[in-house]
Each structure stands twice: as structure tokens, then as C-alpha cells.
Design an enzyme around this catalytic site. Structure first.
Site: not given
Length: 203
Positions: A20-21, A49, A78-79, A162, A164-165, A190
């Protein structure tokens, strides 16, 4: 992606994420372009997957799956966080470090513990990478990458953002991504950098 870029027409676009973030951030970035974002979760699309070995490969895999199943263009992200002293970990496994419950408090503690084991002289340099892939139902795909460099702080700071921020302090700033107003983060993250490349190419 080589060759000419393809323009994206206004209309519905699947955000190929169940996070959701991420959906919220991408929706905010898309707001000015006449795009009607719909999340993969709201369409009951399964999460494929992630078998790729790079951010770009995983973003493309997710975008293709959603475009195939929905018949609509799909945008996947994808981050993750790459910590230099940990050999680039957690990297493409950033979400998996949070476990089944997607608890990033646990994930941040794992990163901090790993740095602690590496010793007191260990550097805390890190960067976020974001790969954005846009796939059309006919299989045409374009991928764009952005990166933010910074250092890791402990304990985590802030309730915004959200993942590791709250432990990521971007270079040249006094606030973590977790402390920043969302608009300030959108201006320099990023994801924003990858998105700017996408906008220049397809809008």
C-alpha cells in the site's frame, strides 16, 4: 530497453504491487498525467514469485504478469535498500527481510544487528534503488532506474514513508525519509528519479 519509446495514453493503469505504501507513492506521482491507477490487489491479481536476480528483472516480471492478466498496461516497481558494508544486502531481498508479517521494524533491526556484527569501524553508507517497469498487454516493456545515496541512522526516526525509510538519511539532508514530509521525499527519492525518467520517455 532499446529502440523508440512508446507513449502511454491516458486511462487505466495497473500498479503491480500489493504494498500500500508503494501504491500510494506511485499514485501521487501519476496524479498529473490523466492516468487512473488501479492496484493489483484491488483486481485480485496474484503476486508473482520474484525469481529475478536484479531489481530490473523483478520489476519486469511483475509488470508482465499484471499486464497479461489484466489486459491493461501495468507499472511495477522493484526497490530496496543496499548496504555497502553488507555486500549490498538486503538488496533485492529487502521485503523478505521483513518476513511474512511484512514487519519492517524487524527488518531494520536485522540490518542494524548485521552492521553491529561487522564491528564498530563498519561504514554505514547505503543506497536505495528503484526499478520501474511499464508493460503493455502486447508485451512491449520499458524499464527505468533511480538511486538515492545516504547513510543509516540508529535508532530509526520518523513515522512517514514506509519500509526502511526511518533509518535512511539521504546525503545532504538532516531528516530521514521517515521524518520528511511526503512531498519532500517525492521530490528527491530513488522512486522519484526513476519516475522522472519514465515521464520523460512515455508521457
Amino acid at each position: 530497453m532499446t529502440g523508440a519509446h512508446r507513449r502511454l495514453a491516458p486511462g487505466r493503469l495497473v500498479i503491480a504491487s500489493h504494498n500500500e505504501g508503494k501504491v500510494r507513492e506511485i499514485r501521487a506521482l501519476l496524479a498529473p498525467f490523466g492516468i487512473e491507477p488501479v492496484s493489483a490487489a484491488s483486481l485480485d491479481l496474484p503476486e508473482p514469485e520474484e525469481t529475478g536476480t536484479t531489481f530490473a528483472a523483478n520489476a519486469e516480471l511483475k509488470a508482465r504478469a499484471s499486464a497479461d492478466l489484466s489486459g491493461l498496461p501495468a507499472l511495477a516497481d522493484d526497490s530496496g535498500l543496499c548496504v555497502e558494508a553488507l555486500g549490498g544486502d538486503p538488496g533485492i531481498f529487502s521485503a523478505r527481510w521483513a518476513g511474512e508479517s511484512k514487519d519492517f521494524g524487524v527488518a531494520m533491526q536485522l540490518v542494524e544487528d548485521a552492521l553491529g556484527k561487522a564491528g564498530p569501524e563498519t561504514g554505514r553508507d547505503a543506497h536505495f534503488v528503484c526499478a520501474l517497469s511499464l508493460c503493455w498487454p502486447d508485451g512491449h516493456i520499458e524499464t527505468f532506474e533511480g538511486r538515492s545515496d545516504g547513510t543509516l541512522v540508529w535508532p530509526p526516526r520518523g513515522q512517514q514513508g514506509f519500509g526502511y525509510d526511518p533509518m535512511f538519511l539521504p546525503n545532504g539532508h538532516k531528516q530521514t525519509f521517515g521524518e520528511m514530509d511526503p512531498d519532500a521525499k517525492h521530490a528527491m527519492s530513488h522512486r522519484a528519479k526513476a519516475f522522472a525518467k519514465l515521464v520523460a520517455a512515455v508521457f
